[in-house]
Design a protein around this motif. Structure first.
Motif, mmCIF file in Angstrom:
data_model
loop_
_atom_site.group_PDB
_atom_site.id
_atom_site.type_symbol
_atom_site.label_atom_id
_atom_site.label_comp_id
_atom_site.label_asym_id
_atom_site.label_seq_id
_atom_site.Cartn_x
_atom_site.Cartn_y
_atom_site.Cartn_z
ATOM 1 N N ILE A 87 0.935 -1.311 -0.036
ATOM 2 C CA ILE A 87 0.072 0.039 -0.055
ATOM 3 C C ILE A 87 0.881 1.196 0.010
ATOM 4 O O ILE A 87 1.764 1.175 0.653
ATOM 5 N N LEU A 88 0.689 2.176 -0.779
ATOM 6 C CA LEU A 88 1.298 3.545 -0.839
ATOM 7 C C LEU A 88 0.353 4.552 -0.501
ATOM 8 O O LEU A 88 -0.848 4.782 -0.743
ATOM 9 N N MET A 89 0.854 5.560 0.433
ATOM 10 C CA MET A 89 0.312 6.421 0.980
ATOM 11 C C MET A 89 1.208 7.637 0.882
ATOM 12 O O MET A 89 2.362 7.939 0.782
ATOM 13 N N GLY A 90 0.634 8.917 1.148
ATOM 14 C CA GLY A 90 1.517 10.181 1.152
ATOM 15 C C GLY A 90 1.218 11.243 0.122
ATOM 16 O O GLY A 90 0.163 11.097 -0.652
ATOM 17 N N GLU A 91 2.326 11.866 -0.279
ATOM 18 C CA GLU A 91 2.348 12.948 -1.303
ATOM 19 C C GLU A 91 2.078 12.559 -2.686
ATOM 20 O O GLU A 91 3.031 11.736 -3.117
ATOM 21 N N GLY A 94 -1.543 7.984 -5.553
ATOM 22 C CA GLY A 94 -2.798 7.694 -6.400
ATOM 23 C C GLY A 94 -3.206 8.659 -7.182
ATOM 24 O O GLY A 94 -3.899 8.322 -8.281
ATOM 25 N N THR A 95 -2.333 9.643 -7.587
ATOM 26 C CA THR A 95 -2.678 10.725 -8.219
ATOM 27 C C THR A 95 -1.381 11.087 -9.270
ATOM 28 O O THR A 95 -1.324 11.153 -10.464
ATOM 29 N N THR A 96 -0.305 11.110 -8.416
ATOM 30 C CA THR A 96 0.946 11.325 -9.214
ATOM 31 C C THR A 96 1.967 9.843 -9.290
ATOM 32 O O THR A 96 2.597 9.629 -10.371
ATOM 33 N N PHE A 97 1.675 9.101 -8.152
ATOM 34 C CA PHE A 97 2.454 7.629 -8.088
ATOM 35 C C PHE A 97 1.376 6.821 -7.879
ATOM 36 O O PHE A 97 0.305 6.878 -7.278
ATOM 37 N N THR A 98 1.794 5.459 -8.255
ATOM 38 C CA THR A 98 0.870 4.187 -8.366
ATOM 39 C C THR A 98 1.965 3.254 -8.045
ATOM 40 O O THR A 98 3.028 3.228 -8.281
ATOM 41 N N ILE A 99 1.385 2.281 -7.235
ATOM 42 C CA ILE A 99 2.184 1.014 -6.818
ATOM 43 C C ILE A 99 1.352 -0.278 -7.232
ATOM 44 O O ILE A 99 0.111 -0.392 -7.114
ATOM 45 N N ASP A 100 1.967 -1.139 -7.953
ATOM 46 C CA ASP A 100 1.574 -2.669 -8.042
ATOM 47 C C ASP A 100 1.595 -3.339 -6.702
ATOM 48 O O ASP A 100 2.608 -3.408 -5.949
ATOM 49 N N ASP A 101 0.294 -3.498 -6.191
ATOM 50 C CA ASP A 101 0.197 -4.001 -4.778
ATOM 51 C C ASP A 101 0.516 -5.446 -4.716
ATOM 52 O O ASP A 101 0.863 -5.823 -3.562
ATOM 53 N N SER A 102 0.894 -6.223 -5.667
ATOM 54 C CA SER A 102 1.782 -7.557 -5.603
ATOM 55 C C SER A 102 3.209 -7.600 -5.698
ATOM 56 O O SER A 102 3.625 -8.007 -4.879
ATOM 57 N N ILE A 109 2.545 8.407 -12.880
ATOM 58 C CA ILE A 109 1.593 8.599 -14.081
ATOM 59 C C ILE A 109 1.464 9.744 -14.433
ATOM 60 O O ILE A 109 0.440 9.959 -15.307
ATOM 61 N N GLN A 110 2.069 10.823 -13.916
ATOM 62 C CA GLN A 110 1.947 12.312 -14.178
ATOM 63 C C GLN A 110 3.552 12.672 -14.467
ATOM 64 O O GLN A 110 4.453 12.275 -13.992
ATOM 65 N N TYR A 120 9.051 14.269 -3.236
ATOM 66 C CA TYR A 120 7.883 13.896 -2.459
ATOM 67 C C TYR A 120 8.091 12.758 -1.312
ATOM 68 O O TYR A 120 8.966 11.957 -1.415
ATOM 69 N N VAL A 121 7.300 13.092 -0.396
ATOM 70 C CA VAL A 121 7.385 12.070 0.985
ATOM 71 C C VAL A 121 6.157 11.064 0.876
ATOM 72 O O VAL A 121 5.139 11.639 0.929
ATOM 73 N N LEU A 122 6.523 9.941 0.873
ATOM 74 C CA LEU A 122 5.436 8.765 0.678
ATOM 75 C C LEU A 122 5.739 7.954 1.907
ATOM 76 O O LEU A 122 6.758 7.803 2.664
ATOM 77 N N ARG A 123 4.651 7.285 2.052
ATOM 78 C CA ARG A 123 4.736 6.192 3.086
ATOM 79 C C ARG A 123 4.115 4.635 2.539
ATOM 80 O O ARG A 123 3.358 4.692 1.660
ATOM 81 N N ALA A 124 4.728 3.729 3.042
ATOM 82 C CA ALA A 124 4.243 2.497 2.388
ATOM 83 C C ALA A 124 4.185 1.262 3.753
ATOM 84 O O ALA A 124 4.589 1.524 4.847
ATOM 85 N N GLN A 125 3.242 0.425 3.342
ATOM 86 C CA GLN A 125 3.077 -0.597 4.218
ATOM 87 C C GLN A 125 2.599 -1.980 3.678
ATOM 88 O O GLN A 125 2.230 -1.822 2.354
ATOM 89 N N ALA A 126 3.191 -3.036 4.297
ATOM 90 C CA ALA A 126 3.135 -4.230 3.668
ATOM 91 C C ALA A 126 1.678 -4.928 4.523
ATOM 92 O O ALA A 126 1.935 -5.027 5.855
#
Length: 549
Positions: A87-91, A94-102, A109-110, A120-126
């Motif tokens: 899962i990808l969260m943060g700046e 979903g709008t500028t960045f996307t992640i393959d959840d698998s 994407i922009q 960009y500061v992002l957060r991730a979780q498995a």
């Protein structure tokens, strides 16, 4: 049998637990708490948790057809069986960045623009895909946007205007221009600007690093050429091939210094004067020109030699008037009053000649024969009475026809009218001194051939008094006297007219009050109460008549 079955079930649960990550375990029941704690302890020793990635860097302005690959997030708990969801969260998630959840692959994407946002500061979780429980603590990472040279230098303050004294030495500083580049100054040469001159040589040059514009040609003369246009270029990448460039214009004016002497057009001018001419008679006039400007062109005239030095004098002309005299002729020496101390020829800034000066005509507005007008008019003057005829003339030699009018703003109630061609000012409404004793109007005079040439003059009109108002009592026409009023109560009258000798009123009782025994009237501008009122008579009243003698 029951005991063996129980032991087999417990072994199976333990085996299953050994295969699952710690994050997938639910809260144990009270009956199994001891065994689960033991299993969890084993797992904490056996399972190695942690994210596997580095800080991500990506170039800005990617314009490809496919999403831009940024990097990959991976947990060492991921066995590749698809049981983990990233899962990808943060700046920009979903709008500028996307992640393959698998797989944990991240794409942009922009289009990314470092000048808009540099990181960009992002957060991730498995998380477990089945239970949605987190397998790792939430972690933060940064995607940094690396600069490319996509911005040209810009001159924010251009175009520039500057001046430098004429005859300045080579290397004299004129102005400093500055270009800014929005690219990253800490990365490569994208924002390293070099200045060069595209237009304006050989007169001026520019310092490649500082942008200071300097004089590069000696003895530039304002009297030969005064204005220069210099085009400066700023190029990034240190001026190397492939760098982007921006330009600006510097408009440079050579300011004047006193480097030219006065010059007479002719060496000799003939003039004469009668022997009977009185002292102060103008014999002639001379004039010298100077190519300099301002104070550098100021000069004084003097007689420097000759057998008439004690007989004749010279002075500066008063203001010229074409209508008075068409031309002037004079003989004089002209010398600059201000000389540059650095000049090598200070003694040469003078010349001697005799000059004939012709005066050019300038179209002037009409001139009234008086600076202002004053008129007196009795208030009983008939409508159409002519107050005054104002007069204006065209002072130019052409002497064009003049037309007259009244400024509407000075006569809002339109008491007056002026005849268009003669300037005769007359009344068009009845005047009343008691309402308005003075009228101040403005008369306009305009040239027929040039309506822009307009003059104005003030006309003050005093309205004279005539005896056209009867006197009135100061308070009421019907005067009331209280029953306990004392004898000698006074009643006065007013008259709005203004006779020169002052007012003289005559008082009398009205006819219906003349036989009233309670009152008598003396001609002392007062009325006496001879007797006290009787209660039955307290509503009695008297009327007074008053009129002027």
């Amino acid at each position: 049998m029951g005991v063996r079955i129980k032991r087999r079930v417990a072994a199976l649960v333990l085996a299953l637990l050994a295969l699952l990550p710690l994050g997938m375990l639910g809260r144990p029941s009270e009956g199994e708490e001891g065994e689960d704690k033991m299993a969890a302890s084993v797992l904490r020793r056996r399972v190695k948790r942690g994210w596997v990635w580095n800080q991500f860097f990506v170039l800005e302005e990617y314009m490809g057809l496919e999403p831009l690959y940024i990097g990959k997030l991976h947990s060492d708990m991921d066995k590749g069986d698809g049981s983990i969801r990233y899962i990808l969260m943060g700046e920009g998630a979903g709008t500028t960045f996307t992640i393959d959840d698998s797989t944990g692959d991240i794409h942009a994407i922009q289009r990314l623009d470092r000048e808009f946002k540099s990181q960009y500061v992002l957060r991730a979780q498995a998380r477990n895909r089945l239970t949605d429980r987190p397998l790792e603590p939430e972690s933060e990472f940064i995607v940094k946007i690396q600069d490319i040279n996509d911005n040209e230098p810009r001159f924010e303050d251009g175009p520039y205007v500057a001046s430098v004294p004429e005859m300045s030495k080579i290397g004299t500083s004129v102005i400093q221009v500055t270009a800014t580049d929005a690219d990253d100054p800490t990365y490569g040469n994208s924002a390293r600007v070099i200045y060069s001159i595209l237009e304006g040589q050989p007169y001026f040059s520019v310092d490649a690093k500082t942008g200071v514009v300097r004089v590069s040609l000696a003895d530039m003369d304002r009297e030969i050429r005064e204005n220069y246009t210099v085009v400066i270029q700023a190029k990034d990448m240190g001026g190397q091939l492939g760098g982007l460039a921006g330009t600006t214009t510097v408009n440079i004016t050579l300011s004047d210094i006193n480097d030219n002497p006065p010059t007479f057009d002719q060496r000799l001018y003939q003039m004469s004067v009668p022997e009977s001419a009185p002292v102060g008679t103008v014999v002639g006039r001379i004039w010298a020109s100077d190519r300099d400007t301002g104070v550098n062109a100021h000069m004084r005239y003097s007689i420097v030699d000759g057998d008439g030095r004690d007989t004749f004098d010279i002075s500066t002309d008063p203001p010229l008037d074409f209508e008075t005299k068409l031309s002037y002729t004079l003989k004089v020496e002209g010398a600059n009053t201000v000389v540059d101390p650095a000049s090598r020829h200070r003694a040469s800034f003078r010349d001697v000649t005799i000059v004939h000066v012709s005066i050019e005509d300038v179209d002037e507005p009409p001139v009234f024969d008086l600076p202002e007008y004053y008129v007196e008019l009795p208030e009983d003057a008939e409508i159409g009475t002519v107050l005054k005829a104002v007069s204006a003339r065209d002072p130019d030699a052409a002497n064009h026809t003049v037309r007259y009018s009244i400024d509407k703003g000075s006569d809002l109630e339109k008491f007056f009218y002026i005849e268009l061609t003669t300037g005769a000012l007359m009344t068009v409404r009845a005047l009343d001194r008691e309402e308005l004793g003075w009228h101040n109007i403005t008369v306009l005079a305009m040239e027929m051939n040039n309506p822009t040439k307009i003059s104005s003059v003030s006309v003050a009109i005093k309205v004279l008094d005539v005896n056209d108002n009867a006197p009135t009592l100061s308070h009421y026409l019907e005067t009331f006297v209280c029953e306990n009023a004392k004898a000698g109560q006074a009643v006065t009258a007013l008259d709005p007219d203004d006779p020169l000798g002052g007012h003289r009123f005559h008082y009398s009782l009205a006819p219906e009050a003349q036989n009233n025994p309670n009152f008598t009237l003396r001609d002392n501008q007062g009325i006496d109460t001879r007797h006290q009122y009787h209660p039955l008579l307290e509503h009695n009243r008297i009327k007074l008549n008053s009129h002027l003698n």
